[in-house]
Design a protein around this motif. Structure first.
Motif, PDB file in Angstrom:
ATOM      1  N   GLY A 108       0.828  -0.696  -0.294  1.00 45.21           N
ATOM      2  CA  GLY A 108      -0.170   0.115  -0.334  1.00 45.21           C
ATOM      3  C   GLY A 108       0.623   1.124   0.145  1.00 45.21           C
ATOM      4  O   GLY A 108       2.111   1.112   0.198  1.00 45.21           O
ATOM      5  N   GLY A 109       0.073   2.496  -0.061  1.00 47.56           N
ATOM      6  CA  GLY A 109       0.735   3.371  -0.115  1.00 47.56           C
ATOM      7  C   GLY A 109       1.193   3.858   0.473  1.00 47.56           C
ATOM      8  O   GLY A 109       1.197   3.571   2.238  1.00 47.56           O
ATOM      9  N   GLY A 148       8.990  19.562  -4.610  1.00 50.78           N
ATOM     10  CA  GLY A 148       7.740  18.023  -4.525  1.00 50.78           C
ATOM     11  C   GLY A 148       8.137  16.831  -6.459  1.00 50.78           C
ATOM     12  O   GLY A 148       8.103  16.095  -5.452  1.00 50.78           O
ATOM     13  N   GLN A 149       8.504  17.607  -6.385  1.00 45.83           N
ATOM     14  CA  GLN A 149       9.185  16.854  -8.050  1.00 45.83           C
ATOM     15  C   GLN A 149      10.376  15.943  -7.611  1.00 45.83           C
ATOM     16  O   GLN A 149      10.206  15.125  -7.414  1.00 45.83           O
ATOM     17  CB  GLN A 149       9.173  17.599  -9.099  1.00 45.83           C
ATOM     18  CG  GLN A 149       7.592  18.511  -9.864  1.00 45.83           C
ATOM     19  CD  GLN A 149       8.033  18.742 -11.270  1.00 45.83           C
ATOM     20  OE1 GLN A 149       9.699  18.923 -11.618  1.00 45.83           O
ATOM     21  NE2 GLN A 149       7.446  20.075 -11.191  1.00 45.83           N
ATOM     22  N   ILE A 150      11.446  16.712  -6.918  1.00 45.09           N
ATOM     23  CA  ILE A 150      12.429  15.948  -6.791  1.00 45.09           C
ATOM     24  C   ILE A 150      12.932  15.080  -5.154  1.00 45.09           C
ATOM     25  O   ILE A 150      12.896  13.886  -5.391  1.00 45.09           O
ATOM     26  CB  ILE A 150      13.558  16.860  -6.129  1.00 45.09           C
ATOM     27  CG1 ILE A 150      14.074  18.060  -7.164  1.00 45.09           C
ATOM     28  CG2 ILE A 150      14.601  16.992  -5.932  1.00 45.09           C
ATOM     29  CD1 ILE A 150      14.949  19.359  -7.410  1.00 45.09           C
ATOM     30  N   ALA A 151      12.024  15.678  -4.828  1.00 50.12           N
ATOM     31  CA  ALA A 151      11.284  14.761  -3.307  1.00 50.12           C
ATOM     32  C   ALA A 151      10.580  13.600  -3.693  1.00 50.12           C
ATOM     33  O   ALA A 151      10.935  12.331  -3.254  1.00 50.12           O
ATOM     34  CB  ALA A 151      10.584  15.726  -2.493  1.00 50.12           C
ATOM     35  N   SER A 152       9.954  13.498  -4.868  1.00 51.80           N
ATOM     36  CA  SER A 152       8.713  12.389  -5.391  1.00 51.80           C
ATOM     37  C   SER A 152       9.299  11.480  -5.503  1.00 51.80           C
ATOM     38  O   SER A 152       9.684  10.068  -5.870  1.00 51.80           O
ATOM     39  CB  SER A 152       7.692  13.060  -5.888  1.00 51.80           C
ATOM     40  OG  SER A 152       6.387  13.727  -5.382  1.00 51.80           O
ATOM     41  N   GLN A 153      10.617  11.676  -6.560  1.00 50.83           N
ATOM     42  CA  GLN A 153      11.499  11.274  -7.501  1.00 50.83           C
ATOM     43  C   GLN A 153      12.326  10.478  -6.297  1.00 50.83           C
ATOM     44  O   GLN A 153      12.886   8.998  -7.302  1.00 50.83           O
ATOM     45  CB  GLN A 153      12.463  11.834  -8.693  1.00 50.83           C
ATOM     46  CG  GLN A 153      11.941  12.766  -9.539  1.00 50.83           C
ATOM     47  CD  GLN A 153      12.548  13.351 -10.219  1.00 50.83           C
ATOM     48  OE1 GLN A 153      13.715  12.747 -10.733  1.00 50.83           O
ATOM     49  NE2 GLN A 153      12.306  14.274 -11.153  1.00 50.83           N
ATOM     50  N   CYS A 154      12.826  10.811  -5.716  1.00 53.33           N
ATOM     51  CA  CYS A 154      14.006  10.052  -4.852  1.00 53.33           C
ATOM     52  C   CYS A 154      12.882   8.809  -4.332  1.00 53.33           C
ATOM     53  O   CYS A 154      13.242   8.042  -3.821  1.00 53.33           O
ATOM     54  CB  CYS A 154      13.891  11.388  -3.947  1.00 53.33           C
ATOM     55  SG  CYS A 154      15.321  12.291  -3.980  1.00 53.33           S
ATOM     56  N   GLY A 181      11.230   2.478  -4.540  1.00 52.62           N
ATOM     57  CA  GLY A 181       9.489   1.766  -5.209  1.00 52.62           C
ATOM     58  C   GLY A 181       8.474   1.984  -4.794  1.00 52.62           C
ATOM     59  O   GLY A 181       7.764   0.834  -4.559  1.00 52.62           O
ATOM     60  N   LEU A 182       8.588   2.572  -3.183  1.00 50.49           N
ATOM     61  CA  LEU A 182       7.654   3.595  -2.839  1.00 50.49           C
ATOM     62  C   LEU A 182       6.555   3.883  -3.484  1.00 50.49           C
ATOM     63  O   LEU A 182       6.540   4.879  -4.524  1.00 50.49           O
ATOM     64  CB  LEU A 182       7.781   4.889  -1.969  1.00 50.49           C
ATOM     65  CG  LEU A 182       9.161   4.214  -0.771  1.00 50.49           C
ATOM     66  CD1 LEU A 182       8.808   5.533  -0.002  1.00 50.49           C
ATOM     67  CD2 LEU A 182       8.674   3.451   0.114  1.00 50.49           C
ATOM     68  N   GLU A 183       5.425   3.158  -2.509  1.00 53.51           N
ATOM     69  CA  GLU A 183       4.007   3.551  -3.755  1.00 53.51           C
ATOM     70  C   GLU A 183       2.983   5.258  -3.351  1.00 53.51           C
ATOM     71  O   GLU A 183       3.060   5.212  -1.761  1.00 53.51           O
ATOM     72  CB  GLU A 183       2.581   2.539  -3.278  1.00 53.51           C
ATOM     73  CG  GLU A 183       1.331   3.108  -4.202  1.00 53.51           C
ATOM     74  CD  GLU A 183       0.594   2.222  -4.261  1.00 53.51           C
ATOM     75  OE1 GLU A 183      -0.368   2.128  -4.637  1.00 53.51           O
ATOM     76  OE2 GLU A 183       1.247   0.756  -3.656  1.00 53.51           O
TER      77      GLU A 183
END
Length: 612
Positions: free
Chosen positions: A409-410, A421-427, A432-434
């Motif tokens: 799950g997420g 937010g884009q850079i943090a999300s890429q990490c 493999g985190l949802e």
């Protein structure tokens, strides 16, 4: 006409007052709100004080709540989610429904009062459903959703939600009548009309609605989005009703088609308030329509039947789960949380009554039995947990371990998908985190889609949107919005309503960082701080400073900055605001500042009109 309007106002006041009183009392007694609504309906209906004498009119309006509920369920059924749990959903779910439904049908047919095979089938299928709201609450209280049995129980609940629409469509086929007298050409024609209506709903949902919502989102008018969501639900329902199918089926299909849309969470949040009130009205209408005299006259039979249904259901679910490679303890836990009858049983009973499959007396008895199984839900779950703990102690050491679903799950909800937010999300995605990402910038969502990100349109300052995005199920909320006030508002909302979630927040500046620490966030980071340190380290290296010295210097500067932040927190005022933070150097200067032009000299001496 004035009298009709006054009567409507009085009816609305009675309904709202009863709901406001009934639900807190039910919660205080450890009962489901559904039970509270049912009992409240009995109290104000013809069998109670008689505030309402025509429950059928109320149920007609309240059925829109069921339609909205099916739409929300459709929104939750993402294809990726179905694929991940496909074995448990379509194996365990189907097995549980058929096995439990058959067992209860046989029990009802032979032990019930004048239940023919049609009525027994209705009773079996309806009572085989489980109360999603009660089961999820029981699982969350014990952190069961992170355990193998909780994941499988959730899969069964998901299948039951999916099965509601087929069950509603199946009921008319049981009706005794002259189905065989319809010509073959008429049957084929009706099927073609139904297929065409379904194709219209699917095609519209897949190709037209997302562009429409994108245009409406650009207008910035929240009420237009709400109106559009209701239009989609009721329009799809009306189309399916016009071809002889249920409105619920149309709404469900529309929800499924929008389940992969970026506007999914916003749509769910917009219809949620209407859904909640109308579903409450529906359950109160069911309570109003119950004949209390029949229930009281058959109280011993009803109590015995409720206990038997609970026992048969528990044993049936245990057998299905035990057969599907689960341990004995996990099978007991799953069975104990799935025993309460489902919310949709109260949809199927009135439908069966209208089709002539069951009598009014049987409908009253079955509805009362379903409500009483809900009353027994929490104590049965408690007994099941105690028995499961005993079985855990008796479990052989060499029994193979169960799969660990704790990472399923997420895990992270990212609010804001700008540069930060884009850079943090890429990490996060790299490991493999949802990740669930919400943003209210339509252009940003379109840009992100080109890079493979899955983000949703939504206003992160709305609690209903955050809940729809799963904020109560994630481990961390990463608040990456651009504006300080927006970040503060989200922090305040989550600290009040979801105090257990970890908050990682992007700070605007030094003062904001101090304020966030006072609010108790788990982690804050000034948006330019680490990049400035990295820039400074690279500049040191460019000036001939060796790598080790440059790195040690950056560590020292970071430590001094942290210490200064701690000192500046003492400047917090009583109302939680940060006072003026006078800029000060981390290290004492070796010489006084030297102005290189008259303007700079004037500024240093505080002699211009712009000087403080």
């Amino acid at each position: 006409m004035h009298e009709d309007g006054q009567g409507f106002l009085i009816a609305a006041l009675v309904f709202l007052t009863t709901a406001v009183v009934a639900v807190p009392i039910a919660r205080r007694l450890g009962l489901s709100p559904i039970v509270g609504y049912l009992l409240a309906g009995v109290a104000i209906g013809p069998s109670g004080i008689g505030a309402f004498h025509d429950p059928e009119r109320i149920l007609t309006i309240a059925e829109i709540g069921v339609v909205l509920l099916l739409f929300v369920i459709g929104l939750e059924l993402q294809f990726s989610r179905l694929l991940a749990l496909r074995r448990a959903i379509f194996g365990l779910g189907l097995g549980q429904l058929l096995f439990t439904g058959s067992a209860i049908a046989v029990l009802t047919h032979y032990a019930g009062d004048q239940f023919d095979w049609r009525a027994a089938t209705v009773a079996g299928l309806a009572l085989a459903l489980s109360a999603t709201s009660i089961a999820l609450q029981l699982l969350q209280e014990k952190n069961g959703l992170a355990q193998p049995y909780g994941q499988r129980a959730f899969a069964v609940l998901l299948f039951q939600d999916m099965a509601v629409v087929p069950l509603i469509a199946f009921m008319p086929l049981l009706t005794p009548g002259d189905h065989e007298q319809q010509s073959f050409s008429q049957s084929v024609g009706h099927v073609m009309v139904v297929v065409a209506a379904i194709a219209v709903v699917i095609g519209t949902g897949r190709y037209l609605l997302t562009p429409l919502f994108r245009i409406l989102a650009r207008s910035g008018a929240r009420e237009v989005m709400t109106a559009a969501a209701l239009l989609v639900v009721l329009g799809a329902g009306a189309l399916m009703a016009s071809v002889g199918m249920s409105m619920a089926m149309g709404a469900f299909l529309a929800g499924v088609m929008l389940s992969e849309s970026s506007f999914r969470h916003e749509l769910e949040a917009n219809v949620d308030a209407f859904r909640g009130l109308l579903v409450a009205l529906f359950f109160m209408g069911v309570g109003m329509s119950m004949n209390l005299g029949v229930v009281l006259a058959n109280a011993p039979l009803l109590i015995a039947g409720t206990l038997l249904v609970t026992l048969v259901k528990a044993v049936s679910v245990w057998a299905v789960f035990r057969f599907s490679e689960g341990s004995r303890a996990d099978a007991v836990r799953s069975a104990s949380v799935l025993t309460p009858a489902g919310e949709f049983s109260f949809v199927l009973f009135p439908l069966a009554l209208g089709l002539g499959l069951i009598s009014a007396r049987q409908s009253d008895m079955l509805a009362a039995c379903a409500a009483m199984t809900m009353l027994l839900g929490p104590p049965v779950a408690l007994l099941g947990e105690r028995l499961a703990q005993r079985l855990d102690r008796e479990q052989p050491v060499d029994e193979p371990p169960q799969d660990d679903f704790s990472e399923a799950g997420g895990s992270v909800l990212v609010v804001g998908f700008g540069r930060f937010g884009q850079i943090a999300s890429q990490c996060l995605l790299a490991q493999g985190l949802e990740v669930t990402i919400i943003d209210n910038d339509v252009e940003m969502i379109q840009s992100a889609g080109r890079f493979g990100f899955r983000i949703y349109y939504g206003d992160g300052t709305r609690l209903d949107v955050l809940r729809a995005a799963g904020v109560e199920r994630v481990r961390v909320v990463a608040i990456c919005v651009d504006h300080r006030d927006t970040a503060d508002r989200i922090v305040d909302i989550l600290r009040t309503h979801v105090p257990g979630v970890r908050l990682h927040v992007r700070a605007y500046d030094r003062t904001h960082a101090i304020s966030l620490r006072e609010k108790g966030v788990d982690f804050e980071m000034r948006e330019t701080f680490e990049s400035a340190l990295a820039f400074g380290e690279a500049t040191l290296r460019a000036n001939g400073i060796d790598a080790e010295t440059a790195k040690a210097t950056i560590i020292d500067v970071r430590q001094r900055d942290t210490e200064r932040l701690m000192r500046q927190r003492l400047l917090m005022t009583d109302d939680g605001q940060v006072g003026f933070v006078e800029p000060e150097p981390l290290m004492p200067p070796e010489r006084a500042a030297q102005p290189l032009n008259p303007e700079a000299e004037d500024v240093l001496k505080h002699e211009t009109e712009f000087s403080g």
